[in-house]
Design a protein around this motif. Structure first.
Motif, PDB file in Angstrom:
ATOM      1  N   SER A 171       0.837  -1.198   0.000  1.00  0.00           N
ATOM      2  CA  SER A 171       0.000   0.000   0.000  1.00  0.00           C
ATOM      3  C   SER A 171       0.872   1.248   0.000  1.00  0.00           C
ATOM      4  O   SER A 171       0.566   2.230  -0.678  1.00  0.00           O
ATOM      5  N   ALA A 172       1.991   1.203   0.744  1.00  0.00           N
ATOM      6  CA  ALA A 172       2.901   2.350   0.742  1.00  0.00           C
ATOM      7  C   ALA A 172       3.450   2.570  -0.664  1.00  0.00           C
ATOM      8  O   ALA A 172       3.587   3.702  -1.114  1.00  0.00           O
ATOM      9  N   LEU A 173       3.731   1.470  -1.352  1.00  0.00           N
ATOM     10  CA  LEU A 173       4.284   1.582  -2.700  1.00  0.00           C
ATOM     11  C   LEU A 173       3.309   2.292  -3.642  1.00  0.00           C
ATOM     12  O   LEU A 173       3.712   3.118  -4.455  1.00  0.00           O
ATOM     13  N   THR A 174       2.025   1.955  -3.513  1.00  0.00           N
ATOM     14  CA  THR A 174       1.061   2.616  -4.388  1.00  0.00           C
ATOM     15  C   THR A 174       0.922   4.089  -4.035  1.00  0.00           C
ATOM     16  O   THR A 174       0.837   4.940  -4.916  1.00  0.00           O
ATOM     17  N   MET A 175       0.950   4.405  -2.741  1.00  0.00           N
ATOM     18  CA  MET A 175       0.902   5.827  -2.383  1.00  0.00           C
ATOM     19  C   MET A 175       2.141   6.551  -2.893  1.00  0.00           C
ATOM     20  O   MET A 175       2.067   7.697  -3.324  1.00  0.00           O
ATOM     21  N   CYS A 176       3.280   5.858  -2.833  1.00  0.00           N
ATOM     22  CA  CYS A 176       4.516   6.462  -3.334  1.00  0.00           C
ATOM     23  C   CYS A 176       4.434   6.705  -4.834  1.00  0.00           C
ATOM     24  O   CYS A 176       5.074   7.603  -5.360  1.00  0.00           O
ATOM     25  N   ARG A 177       3.637   5.902  -5.510  1.00  0.00           N
ATOM     26  CA  ARG A 177       3.470   6.111  -6.948  1.00  0.00           C
ATOM     27  C   ARG A 177       2.544   7.277  -7.223  1.00  0.00           C
ATOM     28  O   ARG A 177       2.735   8.011  -8.187  1.00  0.00           O
ATOM     29  N   ILE A 178       1.515   7.415  -6.402  1.00  0.00           N
ATOM     30  CA  ILE A 178       0.558   8.498  -6.625  1.00  0.00           C
ATOM     31  C   ILE A 178       1.220   9.846  -6.355  1.00  0.00           C
ATOM     32  O   ILE A 178       1.024  10.798  -7.094  1.00  0.00           O
ATOM     33  N   LEU A 179       1.996   9.918  -5.278  1.00  0.00           N
ATOM     34  CA  LEU A 179       2.636  11.177  -4.903  1.00  0.00           C
ATOM     35  C   LEU A 179       3.719  11.533  -5.906  1.00  0.00           C
ATOM     36  O   LEU A 179       4.297  10.648  -6.537  1.00  0.00           O
ATOM     37  N   PRO A 180       4.007  12.819  -6.061  1.00  0.00           N
ATOM     38  CA  PRO A 180       5.105  13.194  -6.964  1.00  0.00           C
ATOM     39  C   PRO A 180       6.442  12.687  -6.429  1.00  0.00           C
ATOM     40  O   PRO A 180       6.587  12.445  -5.232  1.00  0.00           O
ATOM     41  N   TRP A 197      -3.023   3.008 -20.111  1.00  0.00           N
ATOM     42  CA  TRP A 197      -3.770   4.118 -19.556  1.00  0.00           C
ATOM     43  C   TRP A 197      -2.952   4.739 -18.447  1.00  0.00           C
ATOM     44  O   TRP A 197      -2.215   4.049 -17.745  1.00  0.00           O
ATOM     45  N   PRO A 198      -3.061   6.071 -18.269  1.00  0.00           N
ATOM     46  CA  PRO A 198      -2.283   6.719 -17.215  1.00  0.00           C
ATOM     47  C   PRO A 198      -2.702   6.249 -15.816  1.00  0.00           C
ATOM     48  O   PRO A 198      -3.861   5.883 -15.596  1.00  0.00           O
ATOM     49  N   LEU A 199      -1.734   6.273 -14.912  1.00  0.00           N
ATOM     50  CA  LEU A 199      -1.927   5.771 -13.552  1.00  0.00           C
ATOM     51  C   LEU A 199      -3.184   6.330 -12.888  1.00  0.00           C
ATOM     52  O   LEU A 199      -3.958   5.590 -12.278  1.00  0.00           O
ATOM     53  N   PHE A 200      -3.373   7.664 -13.046  1.00  0.00           N
ATOM     54  CA  PHE A 200      -4.489   8.279 -12.339  1.00  0.00           C
ATOM     55  C   PHE A 200      -5.837   7.813 -12.857  1.00  0.00           C
ATOM     56  O   PHE A 200      -6.751   7.557 -12.079  1.00  0.00           O
ATOM     57  N   GLY A 201      -5.950   7.685 -14.168  1.00  0.00           N
ATOM     58  CA  GLY A 201      -7.180   7.194 -14.739  1.00  0.00           C
ATOM     59  C   GLY A 201      -7.485   5.790 -14.237  1.00  0.00           C
ATOM     60  O   GLY A 201      -8.615   5.483 -13.832  1.00  0.00           O
ATOM     61  N   VAL A 202      -6.450   4.946 -14.220  1.00  0.00           N
ATOM     62  CA  VAL A 202      -6.634   3.565 -13.779  1.00  0.00           C
ATOM     63  C   VAL A 202      -7.080   3.524 -12.324  1.00  0.00           C
ATOM     64  O   VAL A 202      -8.043   2.852 -11.959  1.00  0.00           O
ATOM     65  N   LEU A 203      -6.396   4.303 -11.479  1.00  0.00           N
ATOM     66  CA  LEU A 203      -6.738   4.276 -10.058  1.00  0.00           C
ATOM     67  C   LEU A 203      -8.125   4.860  -9.799  1.00  0.00           C
ATOM     68  O   LEU A 203      -8.830   4.403  -8.895  1.00  0.00           O
ATOM     69  N   HIS A 235      -6.800   0.809   7.067  1.00  0.00           N
ATOM     70  CA  HIS A 235      -6.951  -0.646   6.900  1.00  0.00           C
ATOM     71  C   HIS A 235      -7.480  -0.976   5.514  1.00  0.00           C
ATOM     72  O   HIS A 235      -7.021  -1.923   4.867  1.00  0.00           O
ATOM     73  N   ALA A 236      -8.445  -0.165   5.060  1.00  0.00           N
ATOM     74  CA  ALA A 236      -9.027  -0.416   3.737  1.00  0.00           C
ATOM     75  C   ALA A 236      -7.980  -0.214   2.645  1.00  0.00           C
ATOM     76  O   ALA A 236      -7.912  -0.991   1.695  1.00  0.00           O
ATOM     77  N   ILE A 237      -7.149   0.830   2.795  1.00  0.00           N
ATOM     78  CA  ILE A 237      -6.130   1.073   1.777  1.00  0.00           C
ATOM     79  C   ILE A 237      -5.107  -0.054   1.765  1.00  0.00           C
ATOM     80  O   ILE A 237      -4.725  -0.561   0.711  1.00  0.00           O
ATOM     81  N   GLU A 238      -4.694  -0.492   2.975  1.00  0.00           N
ATOM     82  CA  GLU A 238      -3.674  -1.549   3.010  1.00  0.00           C
ATOM     83  C   GLU A 238      -4.177  -2.844   2.382  1.00  0.00           C
ATOM     84  O   GLU A 238      -3.450  -3.501   1.652  1.00  0.00           O
ATOM     85  N   ARG A 239      -5.435  -3.171   2.668  1.00  0.00           N
ATOM     86  CA  ARG A 239      -5.938  -4.426   2.136  1.00  0.00           C
ATOM     87  C   ARG A 239      -6.367  -4.259   0.681  1.00  0.00           C
ATOM     88  O   ARG A 239      -6.070  -5.105  -0.175  1.00  0.00           O
ATOM     89  N   GLY A 240      -7.039  -3.126   0.402  1.00  0.00           N
ATOM     90  CA  GLY A 240      -7.631  -2.939  -0.925  1.00  0.00           C
ATOM     91  C   GLY A 240      -6.609  -2.603  -1.998  1.00  0.00           C
ATOM     92  O   GLY A 240      -6.772  -2.973  -3.166  1.00  0.00           O
ATOM     93  N   PHE A 241      -5.552  -1.896  -1.619  1.00  0.00           N
ATOM     94  CA  PHE A 241      -4.570  -1.498  -2.620  1.00  0.00           C
ATOM     95  C   PHE A 241      -3.588  -2.608  -2.975  1.00  0.00           C
ATOM     96  O   PHE A 241      -2.903  -2.523  -3.984  1.00  0.00           O
ATOM     97  N   PRO A 258      -3.973  -5.767  -4.168  1.00  0.00           N
ATOM     98  CA  PRO A 258      -4.112  -6.315  -5.528  1.00  0.00           C
ATOM     99  C   PRO A 258      -3.844  -5.282  -6.619  1.00  0.00           C
ATOM    100  O   PRO A 258      -3.304  -5.618  -7.674  1.00  0.00           O
ATOM    101  N   LEU A 259      -4.182  -4.011  -6.353  1.00  0.00           N
ATOM    102  CA  LEU A 259      -3.916  -2.979  -7.360  1.00  0.00           C
ATOM    103  C   LEU A 259      -2.413  -2.821  -7.567  1.00  0.00           C
ATOM    104  O   LEU A 259      -1.924  -2.706  -8.694  1.00  0.00           O
ATOM    105  N   THR A 260      -1.682  -2.814  -6.445  1.00  0.00           N
ATOM    106  CA  THR A 260      -0.232  -2.640  -6.561  1.00  0.00           C
ATOM    107  C   THR A 260       0.407  -3.799  -7.297  1.00  0.00           C
ATOM    108  O   THR A 260       1.290  -3.610  -8.130  1.00  0.00           O
ATOM    109  N   VAL A 261      -0.052  -5.019  -6.977  1.00  0.00           N
ATOM    110  CA  VAL A 261       0.504  -6.174  -7.683  1.00  0.00           C
ATOM    111  C   VAL A 261       0.226  -6.048  -9.181  1.00  0.00           C
ATOM    112  O   VAL A 261       1.093  -6.315 -10.019  1.00  0.00           O
TER     113      VAL A 261
END
Lengths: 189, 177
Positions: free
Chosen positions: A56-65, A165-171, B112-118, B120-123
């Motif tokens: 989850s941290a990785l995805t937030m790190c991707r969203i942030l500049p 598709w760009p990251l933001f659109g996908v998310l 909690h929702a972000i940790e669990r929900g994100f 599969p998206l991250t993978v």
């Protein structure tokens, strides 16, 4: 598996250990695959984060500049040691690479050619891609607990990887159903 | 010398703004970076930009260190350091603030929702970046076989990844791919 992200059975790393560890991650990642290396060290080797917390941290790190891996270093560093930790991890991640990149560019502008390592780097890149796939497989096994996460994963992959598709659109498309699915049911909040 | 001073100011302004614009990672601002450093400021040629991009991709560490090389070409060592700091600091400061909020929100349902929900998206995103990486570069069938073998080794065995990448580099060095 519901890891509570606050549990850390491992002792908190010192500033020097943070810097050293991220230096190690950076130097191991020639050819690419820095995310996979981060996970390998932060989650598997050091156990500083659970897989879910890391992802989850990785995805937030991707969203942030900012560069994803520098952001990740800031995230991990600040988790343990606040601002000093963020600086230490960031310094560790970038110092040696800056020296190496400078040496390579000095050589490049002198000889006007990419140093004669093309083939070796091609091999390293193939290995780094493998590392990235293997990370996707290993983490995928853990989070594919049902049909919904599997659909979310495939949809994200197809939209971002295949359709470009760009990251933001996908998310914007996949994040709402993902959060809805993952929202803790009543029990604790 | 005067030129160099002006270049330093341009470096500072360009990369600190690109830092905050690089949403989604450093690679998203590369077109703008090329436009400015090649077209507007003339620090490097198009071919040089392509070559230093390749260097920054292959070198260990974050590929955003492309800016270090551009800064070096524009204004020497000082330019290299300034470009690096300007590219890293603004975004890192923002991430630091977000990470503090995140760590304070340890028990919130949203976290909690972000940790669990994100997860599969991250993978999915990681898989996508591997897919894109393998399509970029000059990945031909031999490179795909090498990638495939390495993926199996990394996934099914506990081999140190350093040996896998090192081995793959060796195969490349031999000229087999």
């Amino acid at each position: 598996m519901i890891p509570t992200s606050t549990t850390s059975s491992v002792p908190e790393p010192s500033l020097a250990e943070l810097a050293w560890t991220f230096n190690h991650i950076a130097l191991a990642s020639f050819g690419g695959g820095l995310s996979a290396w981060s996970r390998e060290v932060v989650v598997v080797e050091k156990k500083w984060m659970s897989d879910e917390e890391f992802l989850s941290a990785l995805t937030m790190c991707r969203i942030l500049p900012g560069a994803n891996q520098i952001n990740m270093a800031v995230f991990v560093g600040s988790k343990f040691r606040g601002m000093a930790g963020a600086c230490a991890a960031c310094f560790g991640l970038t110092f040696m690479p800056v020296v190496i990149v400078l040496a390579m560019s000095v050589a490049y502008f002198k000889f006007n050619d990419v140093p004669a390592m093309q083939n070796t780097l091609k091999g390293a890149a193939a290995g780094a891609v493998a590392l990235t796939f293997s990370m996707a497989i290993k983490t995928g096994r853990k989070c594919l607990t049902g049909v919904i996460p599997a659909l979310l994963l495939v949809a994200t992959f197809v939209m971002n990887g295949v359709l470009h598709w760009p990251l933001f659109g996908v998310l914007a498309i996949v994040a709402p159903p993902a959060l809805l699915w993952a929202w803790p049911k009543g029990a604790r909040s | 010398m005067k030129d160099e001073g002006l270049n330093l100011i341009h470096i500072l302004l360009l990369f600190s703004s690109l830092s905050l614009l690089s949403i989604g990672g450093g690679n998203t601002v590369i077109p703008e970076m090329q436009h400015k450093s090649v077209g507007a400021y003339g620090w490097l040629t198009d071919k040089q930009f392509a070559d230093v991009f390749a260097i920054s991709q292959a070198a260990p560490g974050p590929s955003v260190l492309l800016v270090t090389i551009i800064g070096y070409k524009a204004a020497g060592l000082l330019g290299a350091l300034l470009a690096t700091v300007a590219m890293i600091l603004p975004a890192a400061a923002l991430v630091f603030l977000v990470s503090r909020m995140w760590n304070r929100a340890a028990d919130s349902p949203l976290r909690h929702a972000i940790e669990r929900g994100f997860a599969p998206l991250t993978v999915g995103l990681v898989l996508a970046s591997g897919y894109v990486m393998s399509h970029a570069a000059d990945h031909d069938w031999r490179a795909y076989i090498l990638t495939g073998v390495c993926t199996v080794i990394c996934t099914a065995t506990k081999t140190n990844p350093l040996f896998v990448v090192g081995g793959a580099s060796f195969v490349g060095w031999l000229g087999w791919i």
